[in-house]
Structure formats: C-alpha cells, structure tokens
Design an enzyme around this catalytic site. Structure first.
Site, PDB file in Angstrom:
ATOM      1  N   ALA A 172      -4.176   2.222   9.006  1.00 54.54           N
ATOM      2  CA  ALA A 172      -4.036   1.038   9.215  1.00 54.54           C
ATOM      3  C   ALA A 172      -4.691   0.385  10.293  1.00 54.54           C
ATOM      4  CB  ALA A 172      -2.319   0.954   9.796  1.00 54.54           C
ATOM      5  N   ARG A 173      -4.102   0.279  11.500  1.00 54.95           N
ATOM      6  CA  ARG A 173      -5.013  -0.120  12.781  1.00 54.95           C
ATOM      7  C   ARG A 173      -5.049   1.044  13.751  1.00 54.95           C
ATOM      8  NH1 ARG A 173      -6.961  -3.297  10.045  1.00 54.95           N
ATOM      9  NH2 ARG A 173      -7.005  -5.595   9.820  1.00 54.95           N
TER      10      ARG A 173
ATOM     11  N   HIS B 269     -13.560   3.961   8.719  1.00 56.22           N
ATOM     12  CA  HIS B 269     -13.079   2.866   8.519  1.00 56.22           C
ATOM     13  C   HIS B 269     -13.573   2.472   7.114  1.00 56.22           C
ATOM     14  CE1 HIS B 269     -10.909  -0.753  10.426  1.00 56.22           C
ATOM     15  NE2 HIS B 269     -10.670  -0.791   9.042  1.00 56.22           N
TER      16      HIS B 269
ATOM     17  N   ASP C  22      -8.584   7.141   9.371  1.00 57.29           N
ATOM     18  CA  ASP C  22      -9.670   6.233   8.897  1.00 57.29           C
ATOM     19  C   ASP C  22      -9.919   5.260   9.974  1.00 57.29           C
ATOM     20  OD1 ASP C  22     -11.512   5.376   6.670  1.00 57.29           O
ATOM     21  OD2 ASP C  22     -10.344   3.895   6.720  1.00 57.29           O
TER      22      ASP C  22
ATOM     23  N   ILE D 268       0.851  -1.272   0.114  1.00 55.92           N
ATOM     24  CA  ILE D 268      -0.054   0.093   0.041  1.00 55.92           C
ATOM     25  C   ILE D 268       0.796   1.300  -0.094  1.00 55.92           C
ATOM     26  CG2 ILE D 268      -1.414   1.216   1.238  1.00 55.92           C
ATOM     27  CD1 ILE D 268      -2.987  -1.281   2.134  1.00 55.92           C
TER      28      ILE D 268
ATOM     29  N   ASP E 156      10.926   0.551   8.228  1.00 56.74           N
ATOM     30  CA  ASP E 156      10.522  -0.706   8.203  1.00 56.74           C
ATOM     31  C   ASP E 156      11.579  -1.657   8.444  1.00 56.74           C
ATOM     32  OD1 ASP E 156       9.550  -3.291   7.440  1.00 56.74           O
ATOM     33  OD2 ASP E 156       8.227  -2.390   5.773  1.00 56.74           O
TER      34      ASP E 156
ATOM     35  N   GLU F 249     -14.090   1.617  17.586  1.00 57.23           N
ATOM     36  CA  GLU F 249     -14.983   1.908  16.486  1.00 57.23           C
ATOM     37  C   GLU F 249     -16.101   1.107  16.507  1.00 57.23           C
ATOM     38  OE1 GLU F 249     -11.240   2.148  13.174  1.00 57.23           O
ATOM     39  OE2 GLU F 249     -12.946   0.281  13.231  1.00 57.23           O
TER      40      GLU F 249
END
Length: 326
Positions: free
Chosen positions: A235-236, A283, A260, A156, A175, A265
């Site tokens: 992501a999360r 989301h 998002d 992504i 990363d 949630e």
C-alpha cells in the site's frame, strides 16, 4: 483556442501514449522535469498551462492558488501528493485512475506472501553463493489452515482473496468503512484492529496513507501479533513503521515481512533491506506493460475531458470547472 496540459514530471520514455488520446480533443501537451512546487509553478507559467498531469511532483496549496488550472491528473491511485482541500477551494478537478494496476498489485502481494512463507529468495541467494541445503530456510510451516488478515478490504484485497481461495485459508479484515455483510459476501470475517493483530498469521496492508494510518503498524501492533506472523505491505510505506518492524524481526517477534513500499524510496539506510527475513521489491507491484498503457491513456483522457467541459470519469474532488460542489 487550444488548451495546454503540462506534464509536470514523468519517468516514461516519451509522451506518445498521452498524445494519442488527446490529439483529437483540441489539447496540446507540454512537459517539464519539475520536482518542487516552485518548479511546477515556473513550468506551468512558461506554457500557460490549463491543467496538470503529475507523477511525483507535489501539488500543494501554493501551486493551486497561484496557477489558474482547471484540472490536476495524477498518474496512479494515490493522491496524497495533491492538496485536495485546496483543489476543492479553488474549483480544480482532481482525477486519478482508481482501478489502475489492481490485478498486478494483487498478484504481486500473493508473490510476496509465497516468497515469505516458502523462503524462496533466501534459497535463491544461497544457491547463487554455492550452498545447496534445504535447512537454509528452516523453519518453514504449512500455509494451509492459516489466517490471512487484511488491513482494509477494497478491490485489491478482494482479488487477493479470490486468488487464494483454494489454499485452505481463513480470511479476516479490519475495515471500519465497510459493513460486515459486505465482507461476508466475499467469505471474509470482520474484526477490530486488535482482532486483526491477534488472529492473523499473515497481515496484508492495503490502507491509504492518512494522518490516521501513518505509522499504524508500530511496535505495539507488532507486539500484539504472533511470533510466526508475516507482514505484507503493498500500500503505502509510511503506514508501517520500518524501524519498529526491523526491531520486531530482529527480536524474533515476527517471522517475516514482504514489502513493495518503504517510507523513503529509494531507501538509503533502511534496516529492512538485505535481511534474510524481509523480501523487498522496488515499489513495482503496479507494473506490467499493460498497466502502464491503461494508466497513461485513462488519466490523460480524463484531464482532456475536463478541459472540454465534460465530466471526468474518475473525479477525486470536483467534476470540473463548472461543478457547484467544489
């Protein structure tokens, strides 16, 4: 003998897409509305389920040890609702859709970036309230010449970098699981986590949720970023400490956030919802009509493949009931 896949929970109108790809595989579908592990167990026992398809329901060790299922399919990329260690112990194949909605999430992340940088949501609300004034969104700074940093650099973020390649941005990424040479192939410089925070004008979060990444972006991390920095998270939610982020925005330690995902949630009392300097979406980065069809067809077909003694295309753990490396 016909095998049965129990769809533990879903928010689709029906299961016709799943039936369309399983009807020729000697597999039947059953459905439930299970929200807890106990409800999953009860529903699976009622239909003598041979496999599970799950959207939100928790598939924990108790579920996997109690039921005799060959596979668990997860509607999506993330599998944090499934106890992978227990699945491996029980010889249960877990499958997901690893390339699901990548185009959509990349596009949505870029949309959040532009909304934060150009303050489009704020202007829209002001106009709806009767205010026509360019200063409502001030100060706005030029995007060109900024540094966009990625927390994790998978498929992504690669798509995001491609979409933004013409905007005169510098790209860096943290990363630890990818080499500097691999990132360099995409025009991205490798940095440490501290380097990501210090150098990035915009940080885009793409890490999975693990014990190591939970709350990774906390008060200390935000303090290390510049006062004009923007944080994006598609992501999360729990990777970002929402209380710390709200405080950083309130204290002008950050310029804006585009989110998002949130830790809870839907949010009940999130300090980020309704802020002029935070753009929140429900989301929905995954969503397009095409992505829904791809998701449902892919995971249903893969679970049916396991039940028919074939290797799944997208195994997370195990290749099926005959896999010796479970």
């Amino acid at each position: 003998m016909t095998d049965t896949i129990l769809v533990t929970d879903f928010d689709f109108p029906d299961l016709e897409i799943e039936r369309g790809v399983t009807e020729d595989a000697n597999v039947e579908l059953a459905s439930a509305d299970a929200e807890t592990a106990d409800e999953v167990i009860e529903a699976a026992r009622e239909v003598d389920a041979d496999a599970l398809l799950v959207q939100y329901a928790p598939i924990d060790r108790t579920v996997l040890e109690t039921l005799d299922v060959a596979a668990v399919g997860r509607y999506g990329i993330g599998v944090d609702a499934v106890d992978l260690e227990a699945a491996a112990d029980e010889g249960v194949a877990v499958v997901n859709v690893p390339d699901y909605c990548q185009d959509e999430v990349a596009t949505h992340t870029v949309a959040l970036l532009f909304a934060c940088v150009r303050r489009t949501s704020l202007y829209d609300r002001a106009i709806a309230e009767g205010t026509w004034d360019w200063t409502v969104g001030a100060p706005i700074h030029r995007l060109a010449g900024k540094t966009l940093g990625f927390a994790a650099f998978g498929s992504i973020p690669r798509r995001i970098a491609e979409r933004l390649s013409g905007f005169d941005l510098e790209f860096v990424a943290y990363d630890p699981y990818r080499s500097a040479a691999e990132l360099a192939e995409h025009g991205v410089e490798t940095v440490s986590f501290d380097g990501l925070l210090e150098r990035s004008d915009i940080v885009s979060v793409h890490t999975p949720l693990t014990e190591e990444t939970r709350g990774l972006f906390d008060a200390e991390a935000f303090a290390a970023m510049g006062d004009d920095a923007v944080v994006l998270n598609t992501a999360r939610g729990a990777v970002v400490d929402d209380e710390a982020l709200a405080t950083a925005l309130e204290d002008d330690e950050l310029a804006a956030a585009g989110l998002d995902v949130l830790p809870n949630e839907p949010p009940e009392d999130s300090p980020l919802v309704g802020r002029d300097d935070a753009v929140c979406t429900p989301h929905v980065a995954w969503y397009s009509e095409e992505s829904i069809v791809d998701l449902r067809e892919t995971v249903a077909r893969d679970v049916a493949r396991v039940l028919n003694g074939e290797r799944p295309e997208n195994p997370v753990t195990g290749d099926g009931p005959n896999d010796s490396n479970n």
